[in-house]
Motif scaffolding. Structure first.
Motif, PDB file in Angstrom:
ATOM      1  N   LEU A  39       0.819  -1.210   0.000  1.00  0.00           N
ATOM      2  CA  LEU A  39       0.000   0.000   0.000  1.00  0.00           C
ATOM      3  C   LEU A  39       0.850   1.256   0.000  1.00  0.00           C
ATOM      4  CD1 LEU A  39      -2.814   1.372   0.295  1.00  0.00           C
ATOM      5  CD2 LEU A  39      -2.432   1.313   2.774  1.00  0.00           C
ATOM      6  N   ALA A  40       1.927   1.266   0.796  1.00  0.00           N
ATOM      7  CA  ALA A  40       2.718   2.483   0.951  1.00  0.00           C
ATOM      8  C   ALA A  40       4.152   2.124   1.289  1.00  0.00           C
ATOM      9  CB  ALA A  40       2.136   3.369   2.049  1.00  0.00           C
ATOM     10  N   VAL A  41       5.047   3.024   0.888  1.00  0.00           N
ATOM     11  CA  VAL A  41       6.439   2.947   1.301  1.00  0.00           C
ATOM     12  C   VAL A  41       6.810   4.304   1.873  1.00  0.00           C
ATOM     13  CG1 VAL A  41       8.833   2.646   0.591  1.00  0.00           C
ATOM     14  CG2 VAL A  41       7.054   1.225  -0.434  1.00  0.00           C
ATOM     15  N   THR A  42       7.344   4.313   3.076  1.00  0.00           N
ATOM     16  CA  THR A  42       7.767   5.561   3.692  1.00  0.00           C
ATOM     17  C   THR A  42       9.212   5.425   4.158  1.00  0.00           C
ATOM     18  OG1 THR A  42       7.242   7.237   5.371  1.00  0.00           O
ATOM     19  CG2 THR A  42       6.943   4.932   6.006  1.00  0.00           C
ATOM     20  N   MET A  43       9.954   6.495   4.050  1.00  0.00           N
ATOM     21  CA  MET A  43      11.322   6.525   4.569  1.00  0.00           C
ATOM     22  C   MET A  43      11.251   6.971   6.017  1.00  0.00           C
ATOM     23  SD  MET A  43      12.892   5.451   1.964  1.00  0.00           S
ATOM     24  CE  MET A  43      14.567   5.621   2.578  1.00  0.00           C
ATOM     25  N   ARG A  44      11.714   6.096   6.921  1.00  0.00           N
ATOM     26  CA  ARG A  44      11.537   6.370   8.338  1.00  0.00           C
ATOM     27  C   ARG A  44      12.754   5.961   9.141  1.00  0.00           C
ATOM     28  NH1 ARG A  44      12.611   1.019   8.051  1.00  0.00           N
ATOM     29  NH2 ARG A  44      11.626  -0.262   9.641  1.00  0.00           N
ATOM     30  N   THR A  45      12.777   6.363  10.402  1.00  0.00           N
ATOM     31  CA  THR A  45      13.745   5.871  11.374  1.00  0.00           C
ATOM     32  C   THR A  45      13.185   4.598  11.986  1.00  0.00           C
ATOM     33  OG1 THR A  45      14.505   8.106  11.885  1.00  0.00           O
ATOM     34  CG2 THR A  45      14.997   6.387  13.492  1.00  0.00           C
ATOM     35  N   PRO A  46      13.864   3.461  11.874  1.00  0.00           N
ATOM     36  CA  PRO A  46      13.325   2.210  12.417  1.00  0.00           C
ATOM     37  C   PRO A  46      13.011   2.330  13.906  1.00  0.00           C
ATOM     38  CG  PRO A  46      15.199   1.764  10.993  1.00  0.00           C
ATOM     39  CD  PRO A  46      15.149   3.252  11.177  1.00  0.00           C
ATOM     40  N   GLY A  47      11.929   1.683  14.291  1.00  0.00           N
ATOM     41  CA  GLY A  47      11.461   1.730  15.677  1.00  0.00           C
ATOM     42  C   GLY A  47       9.999   2.121  15.721  1.00  0.00           C
ATOM     43  N   GLN A  48       9.214   1.479  16.580  1.00  0.00           N
ATOM     44  CA  GLN A  48       7.768   1.713  16.679  1.00  0.00           C
ATOM     45  C   GLN A  48       7.084   1.574  15.314  1.00  0.00           C
ATOM     46  OE1 GLN A  48       9.685   4.783  17.876  1.00  0.00           O
ATOM     47  NE2 GLN A  48      10.138   3.596  19.706  1.00  0.00           N
ATOM     48  N   ASP A  49       7.531   0.588  14.529  1.00  0.00           N
ATOM     49  CA  ASP A  49       7.012   0.447  13.168  1.00  0.00           C
ATOM     50  C   ASP A  49       5.549   0.034  13.131  1.00  0.00           C
ATOM     51  OD1 ASP A  49       9.394   1.183  11.880  1.00  0.00           O
ATOM     52  OD2 ASP A  49      10.198  -0.849  12.025  1.00  0.00           O
ATOM     53  N   ILE A  50       5.098  -0.761  14.093  1.00  0.00           N
ATOM     54  CA  ILE A  50       3.683  -1.126  14.131  1.00  0.00           C
ATOM     55  C   ILE A  50       2.839   0.109  14.418  1.00  0.00           C
ATOM     56  CG2 ILE A  50       1.937  -2.547  15.258  1.00  0.00           C
ATOM     57  CD1 ILE A  50       3.894  -4.131  13.558  1.00  0.00           C
ATOM     58  N   ASP A  51       3.272   0.932  15.374  1.00  0.00           N
ATOM     59  CA  ASP A  51       2.559   2.182  15.646  1.00  0.00           C
ATOM     60  C   ASP A  51       2.534   3.065  14.412  1.00  0.00           C
ATOM     61  OD1 ASP A  51       2.065   1.452  18.258  1.00  0.00           O
ATOM     62  OD2 ASP A  51       3.694   2.632  19.110  1.00  0.00           O
ATOM     63  N   LEU A  52       3.654   3.134  13.701  1.00  0.00           N
ATOM     64  CA  LEU A  52       3.722   3.942  12.483  1.00  0.00           C
ATOM     65  C   LEU A  52       2.701   3.457  11.461  1.00  0.00           C
ATOM     66  CD1 LEU A  52       4.875   5.933  10.439  1.00  0.00           C
ATOM     67  CD2 LEU A  52       6.796   4.368  10.083  1.00  0.00           C
ATOM     68  N   GLU A 198      -3.551   2.013  22.294  1.00  0.00           N
ATOM     69  CA  GLU A 198      -3.853   2.149  23.711  1.00  0.00           C
ATOM     70  C   GLU A 198      -5.337   2.412  23.985  1.00  0.00           C
ATOM     71  OE1 GLU A 198      -1.784   2.153  26.606  1.00  0.00           O
ATOM     72  OE2 GLU A 198      -0.428   1.079  25.238  1.00  0.00           O
ATOM     73  N   GLY A 199      -6.132   2.510  22.920  1.00  0.00           N
ATOM     74  CA  GLY A 199      -7.560   2.747  23.074  1.00  0.00           C
ATOM     75  C   GLY A 199      -7.908   4.148  23.537  1.00  0.00           C
ATOM     76  N   ARG A 200      -7.092   5.128  23.170  1.00  0.00           N
ATOM     77  CA  ARG A 200      -7.278   6.492  23.655  1.00  0.00           C
ATOM     78  C   ARG A 200      -8.018   7.405  22.682  1.00  0.00           C
ATOM     79  NH1 ARG A 200      -3.712   8.473  27.827  1.00  0.00           N
ATOM     80  NH2 ARG A 200      -2.523   6.797  28.794  1.00  0.00           N
ATOM     81  N   LEU A 201      -8.316   6.944  21.469  1.00  0.00           N
ATOM     82  CA  LEU A 201      -8.976   7.820  20.505  1.00  0.00           C
ATOM     83  C   LEU A 201     -10.470   7.913  20.792  1.00  0.00           C
ATOM     84  CD1 LEU A 201      -7.297   6.909  17.106  1.00  0.00           C
ATOM     85  CD2 LEU A 201      -6.543   8.493  18.874  1.00  0.00           C
ATOM     86  N   PRO A 202     -11.063   9.095  20.563  1.00  0.00           N
ATOM     87  CA  PRO A 202     -10.427  10.344  20.125  1.00  0.00           C
ATOM     88  C   PRO A 202      -9.641  10.985  21.264  1.00  0.00           C
ATOM     89  CG  PRO A 202     -12.728  10.755  20.594  1.00  0.00           C
ATOM     90  CD  PRO A 202     -12.526   9.263  20.748  1.00  0.00           C
ATOM     91  N   LEU A 203      -8.647  11.782  20.902  1.00  0.00           N
ATOM     92  CA  LEU A 203      -7.764  12.390  21.882  1.00  0.00           C
ATOM     93  C   LEU A 203      -8.339  13.716  22.378  1.00  0.00           C
ATOM     94  CD1 LEU A 203      -4.390  11.389  20.258  1.00  0.00           C
ATOM     95  CD2 LEU A 203      -5.179  10.722  22.543  1.00  0.00           C
ATOM     96  N   THR A 204      -9.554  13.640  22.861  1.00  0.00           N
ATOM     97  CA  THR A 204     -10.235  14.804  23.422  1.00  0.00           C
ATOM     98  C   THR A 204      -9.423  15.365  24.589  1.00  0.00           C
ATOM     99  OG1 THR A 204     -12.353  13.791  22.837  1.00  0.00           O
ATOM    100  CG2 THR A 204     -12.402  15.597  24.441  1.00  0.00           C
ATOM    101  N   GLY A 205      -9.290  16.681  24.623  1.00  0.00           N
ATOM    102  CA  GLY A 205      -8.612  17.317  25.738  1.00  0.00           C
ATOM    103  C   GLY A 205      -7.106  17.212  25.705  1.00  0.00           C
ATOM    104  N   HIS A 206      -6.526  16.786  24.586  1.00  0.00           N
ATOM    105  CA  HIS A 206      -5.076  16.662  24.456  1.00  0.00           C
ATOM    106  C   HIS A 206      -4.564  17.639  23.403  1.00  0.00           C
ATOM    107  CE1 HIS A 206      -6.177  12.864  26.349  1.00  0.00           C
ATOM    108  NE2 HIS A 206      -4.914  12.705  26.708  1.00  0.00           N
ATOM    109  N   LEU A 207      -3.253  17.816  23.376  1.00  0.00           N
ATOM    110  CA  LEU A 207      -2.645  18.649  22.345  1.00  0.00           C
ATOM    111  C   LEU A 207      -1.391  17.972  21.816  1.00  0.00           C
ATOM    112  CD1 LEU A 207       0.030  20.572  23.527  1.00  0.00           C
ATOM    113  CD2 LEU A 207      -1.839  21.187  25.049  1.00  0.00           C
ATOM    114  N   LEU A 208      -1.082  18.271  20.564  1.00  0.00           N
ATOM    115  CA  LEU A 208       0.075  17.697  19.883  1.00  0.00           C
ATOM    116  C   LEU A 208       1.065  18.804  19.574  1.00  0.00           C
ATOM    117  CD1 LEU A 208       1.233  15.091  18.447  1.00  0.00           C
ATOM    118  CD2 LEU A 208       0.184  15.983  16.360  1.00  0.00           C
ATOM    119  N   LEU A 209       2.330  18.577  19.939  1.00  0.00           N
ATOM    120  CA  LEU A 209       3.397  19.530  19.639  1.00  0.00           C
ATOM    121  C   LEU A 209       4.375  18.881  18.685  1.00  0.00           C
ATOM    122  CD1 LEU A 209       5.018  22.166  20.081  1.00  0.00           C
ATOM    123  CD2 LEU A 209       6.081  21.061  22.064  1.00  0.00           C
TER     124      LEU A 209
END
Length: 286
Positions: A39-52, A198-209
């Motif tokens: 489906l996709a190929v992305t150039m990434r830093t290996p690690g947490q690949d399942i999360d990615l 982790e079952g946290r979606l939607p991330l109501t009340g959170h912020l992303l930096l």
């Protein structure tokens, strides 16, 4: 990370070249397969690949929640020796297959996750979450402290100087998770994939930096995860601001030192316990 011999020159010192080792951030391709099909190929830093992979599938609208995924596993590729640069995802039988549109090119570089996609219509993915009414309120003083907290947790950046970072925070400034990657979009997908699993979606009340700029695609990814506030230490793009306004998301840019620009939905940022309101053009909060 990889150690590599280099020639170092410091004009503030003797100026004489000297040889020594330097640490480089790893960059390798990751292929994401769905039902055995690439489906996709992305150039990434290996690690947490399942999360990615999980974050990518969610933010691209392929899946709606973690329950849509039966299995996701890291597999050996065709390289010799095997590098395990493939994530194979099996979706539930009732999950529609990904749309294979020739105008939608899922090859992504480490700098731009939407490069090659034919139009804005091709990348605009509607979120399942309505964030316009999210009651998040964050003091400007709390926001101002977040870049230092993010930077203090960037351990790989300390050694390489070559990674972007994305951090998920609570309204009171607690860092829940940080991910680093050569691609800013990968770092965000890793954070969102973690939250998804982790079952946290939607991330109501959170912020992303994010450590770089706020692009259209990062704004879209935040919206897809139900994040009501996106902050960046650098500038947003015009499309990022337009999309944030459409979503009812608070977009903060130039978050540096004691200053910041609030581009959309400023009511979520408080100064001396008072909500702020802005004219149609962006203003500066300090």
């Amino acid at each position: 990370m990889t150690r590599r011999p280099v020639v170092k020159i410091n004009l503030d010192a003797s100026g004489e070249p000297r040889r020594g080792p330097d640490t480089l951030a790893a960059e390798e391709p990751l292929e994401i397969r769905v039902r055995k099909a690439p489906l996709a190929v992305t150039m990434r830093t290996p690690g947490q690949d399942i999360d990615l992979a999980m974050g990518f599938l969610l933010t691209e609208g392929v899946i709606g929640d973690a329950g849509d995924v039966v299995t996701a596993q890291l597999c050996a590729g065709t390289d010799t020796p095997n590098t395990y640069n493939v994530v194979d995802v099996v979706l539930g039988a009732d999950v529609p297959p990904p749309v294979t549109d020739p105008s939608r090119n899922f090859y992504t570089t480490s700098s731009c996750g939407v490069c090659g996609k034919a139009s804005i219509d091709a990348v605009r993915t509607r979120s399942r979450f309505d964030i316009s009414g999210d009651p998040l309120r964050v003091p400007a003083t709390t926001l101002a402290d977040l870049p230092d907290r993010l930077r203090a947790a960037q351990h790989t950046f300390d050694r390489t100087g070559g990674l972007h970072a994305a951090g998920l925070f609570t309204a009171d400034g607690e860092l829940l998770v940080l991910r680093e990657d050569v691609g800013r979009h990968n770092a965000v997908d890793k954070v969102i994939g973690w939250a998804l699993r982790e079952g946290r979606l939607p991330l109501t009340g959170h912020l992303l930096l994010v450590s770089g700029r706020a692009s259209f695609e990062l704004t879209q990814k935040a919206w897809m995860a139900g994040i009501p506030l996106l902050a960046a230490v650098s500038a947003p793009s015009t499309l990022a601001a337009d999309l944030a306004e459409e979503a009812g998301m608070t977009l903060v840019g130039f978050l540096r030192g004691r200053g910041m620009n609030v581009y959309t939905a400023p009511e979520r940022v408080t100064v001396r316990d008072a909500h702020i309101g802005l004219p149609e053009s962006a203003s500066t909060v300090s």
